[in-house]
Design a protein around this motif. Structure first.
Motif, PDB file in Angstrom:
ATOM      1  N   PHE A   1      11.750   9.745   1.384  1.00 35.67           N
ATOM      2  CA  PHE A   1      12.598  10.587   0.534  1.00 35.67           C
ATOM      3  C   PHE A   1      11.771  11.473  -0.398  1.00 35.67           C
ATOM      4  CE2 PHE A   1      15.948   7.418   1.601  1.00 35.67           C
ATOM      5  CZ  PHE A   1      16.854   8.322   2.153  1.00 35.67           C
ATOM      6  N   ALA A   2      10.585  11.025  -0.754  1.00 31.97           N
ATOM      7  CA  ALA A   2       9.718  11.839  -1.613  1.00 31.97           C
ATOM      8  C   ALA A   2       9.340  13.146  -0.929  1.00 31.97           C
ATOM      9  CB  ALA A   2       8.468  11.060  -1.986  1.00 31.97           C
ATOM     10  N   GLN A   3       9.335  13.148   0.397  1.00 28.82           N
ATOM     11  CA  GLN A   3       8.950  14.344   1.141  1.00 28.82           C
ATOM     12  C   GLN A   3      10.130  15.268   1.458  1.00 28.82           C
ATOM     13  OE1 GLN A   3       6.570  13.527   4.616  1.00 28.82           O
ATOM     14  NE2 GLN A   3       4.920  12.593   3.425  1.00 28.82           N
ATOM     15  N   GLN A   4      11.338  14.844   1.090  1.00 33.48           N
ATOM     16  CA  GLN A   4      12.507  15.663   1.381  1.00 33.48           C
ATOM     17  C   GLN A   4      12.717  16.721   0.293  1.00 33.48           C
ATOM     18  OE1 GLN A   4      13.743  15.020   4.523  1.00 33.48           O
ATOM     19  NE2 GLN A   4      12.008  13.599   4.339  1.00 33.48           N
ATOM     20  N   LYS A   5      13.316  17.822   0.667  1.00 34.28           N
ATOM     21  CA  LYS A   5      13.559  18.914  -0.267  1.00 34.28           C
ATOM     22  C   LYS A   5      14.803  18.623  -1.099  1.00 34.28           C
ATOM     23  CE  LYS A   5      12.907  23.171  -1.801  1.00 34.28           C
ATOM     24  NZ  LYS A   5      11.686  23.569  -2.534  1.00 34.28           N
ATOM     25  N   ALA A   6      14.632  18.582  -2.421  1.00 35.81           N
ATOM     26  CA  ALA A   6      15.747  18.283  -3.316  1.00 35.81           C
ATOM     27  C   ALA A   6      16.585  19.527  -3.551  1.00 35.81           C
ATOM     28  CB  ALA A   6      15.229  17.745  -4.653  1.00 35.81           C
ATOM     29  N   GLY A   7      17.893  19.354  -3.525  1.00 36.10           N
ATOM     30  CA  GLY A   7      18.804  20.443  -3.830  1.00 36.10           C
ATOM     31  C   GLY A   7      19.196  20.405  -5.294  1.00 36.10           C
ATOM     32  N   ALA A   8      20.169  21.188  -5.655  1.00 34.20           N
ATOM     33  CA  ALA A   8      20.672  21.218  -7.029  1.00 34.20           C
ATOM     34  C   ALA A   8      22.122  21.658  -6.997  1.00 34.20           C
ATOM     35  CB  ALA A   8      19.839  22.173  -7.887  1.00 34.20           C
ATOM     36  N   GLY A   9      22.824  21.409  -8.088  1.00 37.10           N
ATOM     37  CA  GLY A   9      24.213  21.802  -8.182  1.00 37.10           C
ATOM     38  C   GLY A   9      24.387  22.964  -9.140  1.00 37.10           C
ATOM     39  N   VAL A  10      25.562  23.042  -9.747  1.00 38.21           N
ATOM     40  CA  VAL A  10      25.884  24.115 -10.677  1.00 38.21           C
ATOM     41  C   VAL A  10      26.223  23.514 -12.029  1.00 38.21           C
ATOM     42  CG1 VAL A  10      27.444  26.034 -11.144  1.00 38.21           C
ATOM     43  CG2 VAL A  10      26.750  25.542  -8.793  1.00 38.21           C
ATOM     44  N   ALA A  11      25.692  24.112 -13.097  1.00 36.29           N
ATOM     45  CA  ALA A  11      25.967  23.641 -14.458  1.00 36.29           C
ATOM     46  C   ALA A  11      27.264  24.266 -14.968  1.00 36.29           C
ATOM     47  CB  ALA A  11      24.808  24.008 -15.378  1.00 36.29           C
ATOM     48  N   ASP A  12      27.920  23.567 -15.877  1.00 32.63           N
ATOM     49  CA  ASP A  12      29.191  24.012 -16.462  1.00 32.63           C
ATOM     50  C   ASP A  12      28.914  25.004 -17.593  1.00 32.63           C
ATOM     51  OD1 ASP A  12      31.650  24.303 -17.668  1.00 32.63           O
ATOM     52  OD2 ASP A  12      32.086  22.158 -17.784  1.00 32.63           O
ATOM     53  N   ASP A  13      29.396  26.246 -17.431  1.00 34.77           N
ATOM     54  CA  ASP A  13      29.154  27.259 -18.467  1.00 34.77           C
ATOM     55  C   ASP A  13      30.391  27.556 -19.323  1.00 34.77           C
ATOM     56  OD1 ASP A  13      30.702  28.600 -16.654  1.00 34.77           O
ATOM     57  OD2 ASP A  13      29.325  30.292 -16.354  1.00 34.77           O
TER      58      ASP A  13
ATOM     59  N   HIS B   1       0.859  -1.184   0.000  1.00 33.76           N
ATOM     60  CA  HIS B   1       0.000   0.000   0.000  1.00 33.76           C
ATOM     61  C   HIS B   1       0.895   1.233   0.000  1.00 33.76           C
ATOM     62  CE1 HIS B   1       1.020   0.368   4.273  1.00 33.76           C
ATOM     63  NE2 HIS B   1       0.656  -0.898   4.424  1.00 33.76           N
ATOM     64  N   TRP B   2       0.298   2.408  -0.102  1.00 34.06           N
ATOM     65  CA  TRP B   2       1.078   3.632  -0.133  1.00 34.06           C
ATOM     66  C   TRP B   2       2.023   3.698   1.050  1.00 34.06           C
ATOM     67  CZ3 TRP B   2       1.659   6.428  -4.260  1.00 34.06           C
ATOM     68  CH2 TRP B   2       0.652   6.435  -5.239  1.00 34.06           C
ATOM     69  N   GLY B   3       3.227   4.212   0.802  1.00 34.41           N
ATOM     70  CA  GLY B   3       4.242   4.240   1.841  1.00 34.41           C
ATOM     71  C   GLY B   3       3.924   5.184   2.988  1.00 34.41           C
ATOM     72  N   ASP B   4       4.489   4.874   4.133  1.00 36.32           N
ATOM     73  CA  ASP B   4       4.347   5.681   5.342  1.00 36.32           C
ATOM     74  C   ASP B   4       5.685   6.395   5.556  1.00 36.32           C
ATOM     75  OD1 ASP B   4       4.375   6.642   7.966  1.00 36.32           O
ATOM     76  OD2 ASP B   4       3.180   4.971   8.738  1.00 36.32           O
TER      77      ASP B   4
ATOM     78  N   SER C   1      10.161  10.422  -6.608  1.00 37.86           N
ATOM     79  CA  SER C   1       8.829   9.868  -6.348  1.00 37.86           C
ATOM     80  C   SER C   1       8.926   8.546  -5.584  1.00 37.86           C
ATOM     81  CB  SER C   1       8.063   9.648  -7.659  1.00 37.86           C
ATOM     82  OG  SER C   1       8.545   8.520  -8.348  1.00 37.86           O
ATOM     83  N   GLU C   2       7.921   8.318  -4.748  1.00 37.87           N
ATOM     84  CA  GLU C   2       7.887   7.103  -3.930  1.00 37.87           C
ATOM     85  C   GLU C   2       7.940   5.845  -4.799  1.00 37.87           C
ATOM     86  OE1 GLU C   2       4.540   4.479  -1.742  1.00 37.87           O
ATOM     87  OE2 GLU C   2       4.438   6.629  -1.361  1.00 37.87           O
ATOM     88  N   ARG C   3       7.123   5.820  -5.825  1.00 36.93           N
ATOM     89  CA  ARG C   3       7.039   4.620  -6.668  1.00 36.93           C
ATOM     90  C   ARG C   3       8.352   4.344  -7.376  1.00 36.93           C
ATOM     91  NH1 ARG C   3       2.602   4.754 -10.888  1.00 36.93           N
ATOM     92  NH2 ARG C   3       3.391   2.644 -11.227  1.00 36.93           N
ATOM     93  N   TYR C   4       9.026   5.387  -7.825  1.00 35.86           N
ATOM     94  CA  TYR C   4      10.291   5.182  -8.535  1.00 35.86           C
ATOM     95  C   TYR C   4      11.344   4.611  -7.586  1.00 35.86           C
ATOM     96  CZ  TYR C   4      14.420   5.908 -11.376  1.00 35.86           C
ATOM     97  OH  TYR C   4      15.592   5.707 -12.079  1.00 35.86           O
ATOM     98  N   ILE C   5      11.443   5.186  -6.376  1.00 32.69           N
ATOM     99  CA  ILE C   5      12.433   4.682  -5.419  1.00 32.69           C
ATOM    100  C   ILE C   5      12.136   3.229  -5.067  1.00 32.69           C
ATOM    101  CG2 ILE C   5      13.232   4.862  -3.029  1.00 32.69           C
ATOM    102  CD1 ILE C   5      13.038   7.876  -3.287  1.00 32.69           C
ATOM    103  N   ALA C   6      10.865   2.912  -4.805  1.00 25.65           N
ATOM    104  CA  ALA C   6      10.500   1.540  -4.448  1.00 25.65           C
ATOM    105  C   ALA C   6      10.832   0.577  -5.583  1.00 25.65           C
ATOM    106  CB  ALA C   6       9.019   1.469  -4.106  1.00 25.65           C
ATOM    107  N   LYS C   7      10.568   1.007  -6.818  1.00 26.13           N
ATOM    108  CA  LYS C   7      10.853   0.142  -7.966  1.00 26.13           C
ATOM    109  C   LYS C   7      12.342  -0.126  -8.096  1.00 26.13           C
ATOM    110  CE  LYS C   7      10.555  -0.193 -13.005  1.00 26.13           C
ATOM    111  NZ  LYS C   7      10.157   0.484 -14.269  1.00 26.13           N
ATOM    112  N   GLN C   8      13.169   0.907  -7.919  1.00 29.28           N
ATOM    113  CA  GLN C   8      14.618   0.711  -8.042  1.00 29.28           C
ATOM    114  C   GLN C   8      15.151  -0.189  -6.925  1.00 29.28           C
ATOM    115  OE1 GLN C   8      16.026   1.716 -10.931  1.00 29.28           O
ATOM    116  NE2 GLN C   8      13.884   2.327 -11.254  1.00 29.28           N
ATOM    117  N   LEU C   9      14.629  -0.022  -5.724  1.00 23.92           N
ATOM    118  CA  LEU C   9      15.035  -0.898  -4.624  1.00 23.92           C
ATOM    119  C   LEU C   9      14.681  -2.349  -4.937  1.00 23.92           C
ATOM    120  CD1 LEU C   9      14.044   1.271  -1.526  1.00 23.92           C
ATOM    121  CD2 LEU C   9      16.360   0.569  -2.160  1.00 23.92           C
TER     122      LEU C   9
END
Length: 262
Positions: free
Chosen positions: A129-141, A50-53, A86-94
């Motif tokens: 992890f779906a509820q955590q705030k995603a960060g980002a890096g820096v692109a090469d210019d 069922h949906w993750g907790d 997304s929850e489903r993607y993480i669960a599928k990869q695991l």
């Protein structure tokens, strides 16, 4: 002397007979080899979950922190960012790691952790992890000095492919599936790729381009393989760089609002 010789020969005959009898009793009879052990892949059925907790997943995700960071934003660029995924993607990869269907890259590291989880645990970890705030890096210019993309900044090569693809080569825009900010689509489920570590993204695109998978349900893999097959090394690197810096403008406003004012 004749009697002595007869006795000696008789004694020798008895000794030979005894040795023969002993040898007959101790002859090693080879045991037939057993049939080779048949191994079956570990089946992981997510359909019965069922949906993750997320609250339950917080404790189960503790082991992930060493590589992915406590909130899914790793420091080491070799590990993928899973915060906001997304929850489903993480669960599928695991599930793929646990079953051995995904065995490239750092799969050998992931497998024992994934195999320790039940299918519902995988959903719970994904929800956390779906509820955590995603960060980002820096692109090469850096400006490209030669070749087909001469004069463009390196990340701009990836930006063009992400936003518009390349119709002349049948390459669709990445944004069509992954969204304009790379946030993904949890329905199919297409993963979040905005802000992803460039090193990890490049490695995955190279794996897709190789076109080899052990996944039983490989529909999503083949979609990506068809696209990646047409990308050059330079384009893969540029896409990875662009995606590393890709994030929602709302995040900039949030950061600016949090900065102390002089």
């Amino acid at each position: 002397m004749r009697h002595a010789r007869v006795l000696t020969l008789a004694g020798l005959a008895v000794a030979v007979t005894a040795v023969a009898a002993y040898a007959a009793q101790t002859t090693v009879v080879p045991v037939p080899d057993n049939a080779p052990v048949q191994t079956a892949p570990l089946e992981v059925d997510l359909s019965k979950t069922h949906w993750g907790d997320a609250e339950a997943g917080a404790g189960k995700a503790a082991a992930c922190a060493a590589c992915h960071g406590a909130d899914g934003n790793p420091v080491d660029p070799m590990y993928p960012r899973i915060a906001g995924q997304s929850e489903r993607y993480i669960a599928k990869q695991l599930a793929l790691f646990a079953s051995g269907e995904r065995h490239s890259g750092l799969a050998a590291v992931m497998a024992p952790f994934a195999q320790a989880l039940s299918p519902q645990d995988m959903r719970d970890v994904g929800a956390f992890f779906a509820q955590q705030k995603a960060g980002a890096g820096v692109a090469d210019d850096t400006v490209v000095a030669d070749g087909a993309y001469e004069g463009l900044k390196y990340f701009e090569i990836g930006q063009q492919l992400f936003r518009a693809g390349d119709a002349t080569r049948g390459i669709p825009a990445c944004a069509a599936c992954h969204g304009p900010t790379g946030a993904g689509n949890p329905g199919p489920p297409y993963p979040r790729i905005g802000g992803q570590q460039a090193e990890y993204t490049a490695r995955r695109l190279q794996e897709y381009r190789a076109g080899t998978t052990s996944e039983k349900d490989a529909a999503s893999f083949h979609i990506m393989a068809k696209v990646a097959n047409k990308l050059t090394d330079q384009e893969i690197g540029a896409l990875a760089s662009y995606l590393q810096g890709l994030h929602d403008h709302a995040d900039d406003a949030e950061v600016a609002a949090a900065e102390p004012r002089s």
